[in-house]
Design a protein around this motif. Structure first.
Motif, PDB file in Angstrom:
ATOM      1  N   THR A 244       9.544   7.064 -15.001  1.00 54.54           N
ATOM      2  CA  THR A 244       8.750   5.833 -15.097  1.00 54.54           C
ATOM      3  C   THR A 244       9.570   4.572 -14.801  1.00 54.54           C
ATOM      4  OG1 THR A 244       9.186   5.803 -17.479  1.00 54.54           O
ATOM      5  CG2 THR A 244       7.103   6.782 -16.758  1.00 54.54           C
ATOM      6  N   ARG A 245      10.899   4.709 -14.700  1.00 60.19           N
ATOM      7  CA  ARG A 245      11.719   3.526 -14.392  1.00 60.19           C
ATOM      8  C   ARG A 245      11.339   2.922 -13.039  1.00 60.19           C
ATOM      9  NH1 ARG A 245      15.328   7.631 -12.815  1.00 60.19           N
ATOM     10  NH2 ARG A 245      16.349   7.277 -10.793  1.00 60.19           N
ATOM     11  N   TYR A 246      10.800   3.748 -12.146  1.00 57.76           N
ATOM     12  CA  TYR A 246      10.391   3.237 -10.831  1.00 57.76           C
ATOM     13  C   TYR A 246       9.230   2.253 -10.948  1.00 57.76           C
ATOM     14  CZ  TYR A 246      13.357   6.942  -8.970  1.00 57.76           C
ATOM     15  OH  TYR A 246      14.427   7.754  -8.677  1.00 57.76           O
ATOM     16  N   LEU A 247       8.351   2.484 -11.922  1.00 56.49           N
ATOM     17  CA  LEU A 247       7.241   1.569 -12.132  1.00 56.49           C
ATOM     18  C   LEU A 247       7.757   0.207 -12.591  1.00 56.49           C
ATOM     19  CD1 LEU A 247       4.228   0.961 -12.347  1.00 56.49           C
ATOM     20  CD2 LEU A 247       4.267   1.928 -14.667  1.00 56.49           C
ATOM     21  N   PHE A 248       8.714   0.207 -13.533  1.00 64.64           N
ATOM     22  CA  PHE A 248       9.284  -1.051 -14.002  1.00 64.64           C
ATOM     23  C   PHE A 248      10.107  -1.730 -12.909  1.00 64.64           C
ATOM     24  CE2 PHE A 248       8.506   1.215 -18.020  1.00 64.64           C
ATOM     25  CZ  PHE A 248       7.786   0.238 -18.693  1.00 64.64           C
ATOM     26  N   LYS A 249      10.711  -0.912 -12.036  1.00 63.36           N
ATOM     27  CA  LYS A 249      11.469  -1.469 -10.909  1.00 63.36           C
ATOM     28  C   LYS A 249      10.529  -2.209  -9.966  1.00 63.36           C
ATOM     29  CE  LYS A 249      15.752  -1.552  -9.502  1.00 63.36           C
ATOM     30  NZ  LYS A 249      16.767  -2.206 -10.355  1.00 63.36           N
ATOM     31  N   ALA A 250       9.332  -1.662  -9.786  1.00 65.30           N
ATOM     32  CA  ALA A 250       8.336  -2.317  -8.930  1.00 65.30           C
ATOM     33  C   ALA A 250       7.857  -3.623  -9.549  1.00 65.30           C
ATOM     34  CB  ALA A 250       7.156  -1.380  -8.694  1.00 65.30           C
ATOM     35  N   ILE A 251       7.607  -3.608 -10.865  1.00 65.69           N
ATOM     36  CA  ILE A 251       7.157  -4.831 -11.537  1.00 65.69           C
ATOM     37  C   ILE A 251       8.260  -5.891 -11.515  1.00 65.69           C
ATOM     38  CG2 ILE A 251       6.342  -5.801 -13.729  1.00 65.69           C
ATOM     39  CD1 ILE A 251       5.214  -3.006 -14.385  1.00 65.69           C
TER      40      ILE A 251
ATOM     41  N   SER B 254       0.828  -1.210   0.000  1.00 68.05           N
ATOM     42  CA  SER B 254       0.000   0.000   0.000  1.00 68.05           C
ATOM     43  C   SER B 254       0.862   1.258   0.000  1.00 68.05           C
ATOM     44  CB  SER B 254      -0.926   0.002   1.220  1.00 68.05           C
ATOM     45  OG  SER B 254      -1.742  -1.147   1.235  1.00 68.05           O
ATOM     46  N   VAL B 255       1.895   1.264   0.852  1.00 70.63           N
ATOM     47  CA  VAL B 255       2.806   2.419   0.900  1.00 70.63           C
ATOM     48  C   VAL B 255       3.483   2.614  -0.451  1.00 70.63           C
ATOM     49  CG1 VAL B 255       4.951   3.281   1.917  1.00 70.63           C
ATOM     50  CG2 VAL B 255       3.203   2.255   3.386  1.00 70.63           C
ATOM     51  N   GLY B 256       3.908   1.506  -1.054  1.00 67.24           N
ATOM     52  CA  GLY B 256       4.585   1.590  -2.344  1.00 67.24           C
ATOM     53  C   GLY B 256       3.689   2.096  -3.448  1.00 67.24           C
ATOM     54  N   VAL B 257       2.457   1.586  -3.513  1.00 68.66           N
ATOM     55  CA  VAL B 257       1.522   2.013  -4.556  1.00 68.66           C
ATOM     56  C   VAL B 257       1.181   3.498  -4.409  1.00 68.66           C
ATOM     57  CG1 VAL B 257      -0.844   1.746  -5.407  1.00 68.66           C
ATOM     58  CG2 VAL B 257       0.554  -0.283  -4.953  1.00 68.66           C
ATOM     59  N   ILE B 258       0.958   3.933  -3.183  1.00 66.84           N
ATOM     60  CA  ILE B 258       0.658   5.356  -2.946  1.00 66.84           C
ATOM     61  C   ILE B 258       1.840   6.223  -3.373  1.00 66.84           C
ATOM     62  CG2 ILE B 258       0.255   7.090  -1.149  1.00 66.84           C
ATOM     63  CD1 ILE B 258      -1.318   4.887   0.380  1.00 66.84           C
ATOM     64  N   GLY B 259       3.049   5.804  -2.975  1.00 69.07           N
ATOM     65  CA  GLY B 259       4.245   6.561  -3.350  1.00 69.07           C
ATOM     66  C   GLY B 259       4.456   6.598  -4.854  1.00 69.07           C
ATOM     67  N   LEU B 260       4.265   5.443  -5.512  1.00 69.99           N
ATOM     68  CA  LEU B 260       4.423   5.388  -6.976  1.00 69.99           C
ATOM     69  C   LEU B 260       3.395   6.272  -7.677  1.00 69.99           C
ATOM     70  CD1 LEU B 260       5.118   1.628  -7.852  1.00 69.99           C
ATOM     71  CD2 LEU B 260       6.512   3.583  -8.520  1.00 69.99           C
ATOM     72  N   THR B 261       2.151   6.180  -7.242  1.00 69.25           N
ATOM     73  CA  THR B 261       1.082   6.961  -7.869  1.00 69.25           C
ATOM     74  C   THR B 261       1.353   8.453  -7.742  1.00 69.25           C
ATOM     75  OG1 THR B 261      -0.514   5.209  -7.348  1.00 69.25           O
ATOM     76  CG2 THR B 261      -1.394   7.390  -7.925  1.00 69.25           C
ATOM     77  N   PHE B 262       1.654   8.888  -6.528  1.00 68.05           N
ATOM     78  CA  PHE B 262       1.931  10.312  -6.295  1.00 68.05           C
ATOM     79  C   PHE B 262       3.174  10.745  -7.060  1.00 68.05           C
ATOM     80  CE2 PHE B 262       3.561  14.015  -4.143  1.00 68.05           C
ATOM     81  CZ  PHE B 262       2.420  14.740  -3.830  1.00 68.05           C
ATOM     82  N   GLY B 263       4.226   9.923  -6.993  1.00 67.21           N
ATOM     83  CA  GLY B 263       5.482  10.284  -7.648  1.00 67.21           C
ATOM     84  C   GLY B 263       5.335  10.387  -9.151  1.00 67.21           C
TER      85      GLY B 263
ATOM     86  N   ALA C 261      10.477   1.181  -4.559  1.00 67.51           N
ATOM     87  CA  ALA C 261      10.255   1.979  -5.770  1.00 67.51           C
ATOM     88  C   ALA C 261       9.340   3.166  -5.473  1.00 67.51           C
ATOM     89  CB  ALA C 261       9.646   1.095  -6.866  1.00 67.51           C
ATOM     90  N   GLY C 262       8.299   2.934  -4.677  1.00 70.43           N
ATOM     91  CA  GLY C 262       7.369   4.005  -4.343  1.00 70.43           C
ATOM     92  C   GLY C 262       8.011   5.113  -3.528  1.00 70.43           C
ATOM     93  N   VAL C 263       8.813   4.729  -2.529  1.00 69.89           N
ATOM     94  CA  VAL C 263       9.497   5.735  -1.701  1.00 69.89           C
ATOM     95  C   VAL C 263      10.473   6.542  -2.551  1.00 69.89           C
ATOM     96  CG1 VAL C 263      11.168   6.030   0.169  1.00 69.89           C
ATOM     97  CG2 VAL C 263       9.228   4.488   0.476  1.00 69.89           C
TER      98      VAL C 263
END
Length: 433
Positions: free
Chosen positions: A79-86, A63-72, A309-311
């Motif tokens: 967008t590399r952070y999104l691929f890092k999460a996947i 949840s923390v990661g998704v919120i951080g990714l969405t806001f970021g 990734a989100g942070v």
């Protein structure tokens, strides 16, 4: 178990993830995030089989990661952070899967009819022997040795302490431990040779302190130990040598990839020689039943990757710098103290190591110093925390009291923290010269 059942199917999905991760690491034909996709599918299928305490922690991290990714991402983060999460820490997860196959060999080498030795020497042999076994097959060693010791009578607290210390001290140095994989990702540029050079003596100090404590305990004289001999110990010794030799020969390959490859190839060669055609049945059984048991760990690694990734995306979008100006010995000691404190209140070391790495790396000039700090915090935290996986297993599987284990640690904990501070200052002093 029926191969068509959800858990068995999950085992084959995790095996696919392992093969894709190796293909990505060795050939770069496919990007890393492709290998992460099957891991996410497996985690989704295994949700209802998760351990409750780890599932709660995973959901919070996710949840923390998704919120951080969405806001970021909405505020201009790369967008590399999104691929890092996947991608989902797929090298570490692949290593976890690959190393799990070594349990087949370890289980094959157990003689259940062997007489258990008794007394101080037997327990000390169990401490050091179990340490070598745990260095390669991780948590499984605690179950293998613990089940053997408790086959005819309940596991005693001093036996439980022996297994706990044998296991926890592996995290400081073993290339087969998840701790090393996570740290090499969280502290990019850290070198396996350097981490092991400082980790091995530190682990030896921890084992010697434990030896003294075990030897002085009044129950030691009539406690049973595990029969340690060459048949039980040759595998971890050989594998450690193979990993170091391969790392020297192919330094461009990540340690996690080498460990995964060597574990898989070793099992295939060993089983083909020892078991012949029956090896296919053993491997299939492990995929069907053994790999799905990794569900909680896999989910936690995935959630930790999303959180990291989100942070990172959030901090970049807000242009916030939480790291100190420099990361030197004083900062490393404070980090060690903070991470052990977080472990004591129940935070998993995967979480704390990944989070610390993502926050501190901008200030780190020497990744080995951060790597040593993270390995120390992992090992000491696992050994001290009543919420760590190994302690929860000792409590639930063998009925040991968390309070009893905490009492055993009342002097060991501060002593090992002091040792950790000394190791950090020693490393910093040597590298500054």
């Amino acid at each position: 178990m029926n191969q068509s059942s959800p858990t068995a199917i999950t085992g084959w999905i995790l095996l696919l993830m392992l093969l894709l991760a190796l293909l990505s690491a060795l050939t770069q034909i496919i990007p890393g995030y492709i290998a992460g996709i099957p891991a996410w599918a497996a985690a989704a299928l295994l949700l209802r089989h998760q351990k409750p305490n780890q599932l709660i922690q995973s959901v919070i991290l996710l949840s923390v990661g998704v919120i951080g990714l969405t806001f970021g991402l909405l505020n201009g983060a790369d967008t590399r952070y999104l691929f890092k999460a996947i991608e989902a820490n797929q090298l570490v997860v692949a290593m976890l899967i690959g190393v799990s196959f070594l349990r087949i060999v370890a289980a094959n080498n157990i003689r259940c009819d062997e007489q258990l030795p008794t007394g101080r020497k037997a327990l000390l042999n169990t401490l050091f022997g179990s340490h070598l076994i745990a260095a390669v097959i991780n948590m499984s060693s605690v179950m293998i040795v613990g089940d053997r010791l408790s086959a005819r009578q309940p596991l005693t607290p001093i036996q439980g302490l022996t297994l706990l210390r044998a296991f926890s001290n592996c995290a400081i140095w073993s290339p087969f431990f998840a701790s090393m994989g996570v740290v090499l990702i969280s502290a990019p540029g850290a070198q396996l040779g350097t981490l092991m050079l400082y980790g091995l003596p530190t682990a030896l100090i921890g084992l010697l302190l434990s030896s003294w404590q075990i030897a002085c305990h009044p129950d030691t004289s009539h406690a049973q130990g595990y029969p340690m001999h060459f048949k039980a110990l040759w595998m971890p010794l050989l594998l450690a040598v193979l990993v170091m030799a391969a790392h020297w020969r192919w330094p461009e390959l990540s340690v996690m990839t080498l460990v995964t490859l060597i574990a898989i190839l070793f099992v295939l060669v060993y089983l083909s020689i020892k078991q012949g055609m029956n090896s296919i049945n053993l491997l299939k059984l492990h995929v069907d039943e053994g790999l799905p048991k990794l569900g909680s760990e896999v989910t936690l690694f995935l959630a930790a990757a999303v959180m990291a990734a989100g942070v990172a995306a959030l901090l970049e979008s807000l242009q916030i710098r939480l790291a100190p100006e420099h990361f030197t010995a004083p900062e490393a000691c404070l980090t060690l103290l903070a991470l052990v404190g977080l472990a004591l209140i129940g935070m998993h070391p995967v979480t704390t190591a990944v989070l610390a790495g993502s926050i501190l790396m901008p200030s780190v000039s020497d990744p080995n110093l951060l790597g040593i700090t993270l390995l120390l915090s992992w090992s000491i935290g696992v050994g001290l925390s009543p919420f760590s996986g190994v302690q929860l297993s000792l409590q639930s599987r063998y009925g040991l009291s968390a309070l009893t284990l905490m009492k055993f640690n009342r002097y060991y904990g501060p002593t090992m923290l002091t040792v950790g501070f000394a190791v950090i200052w020693l490393y910093a002093g040597i590298t500054e010269q």
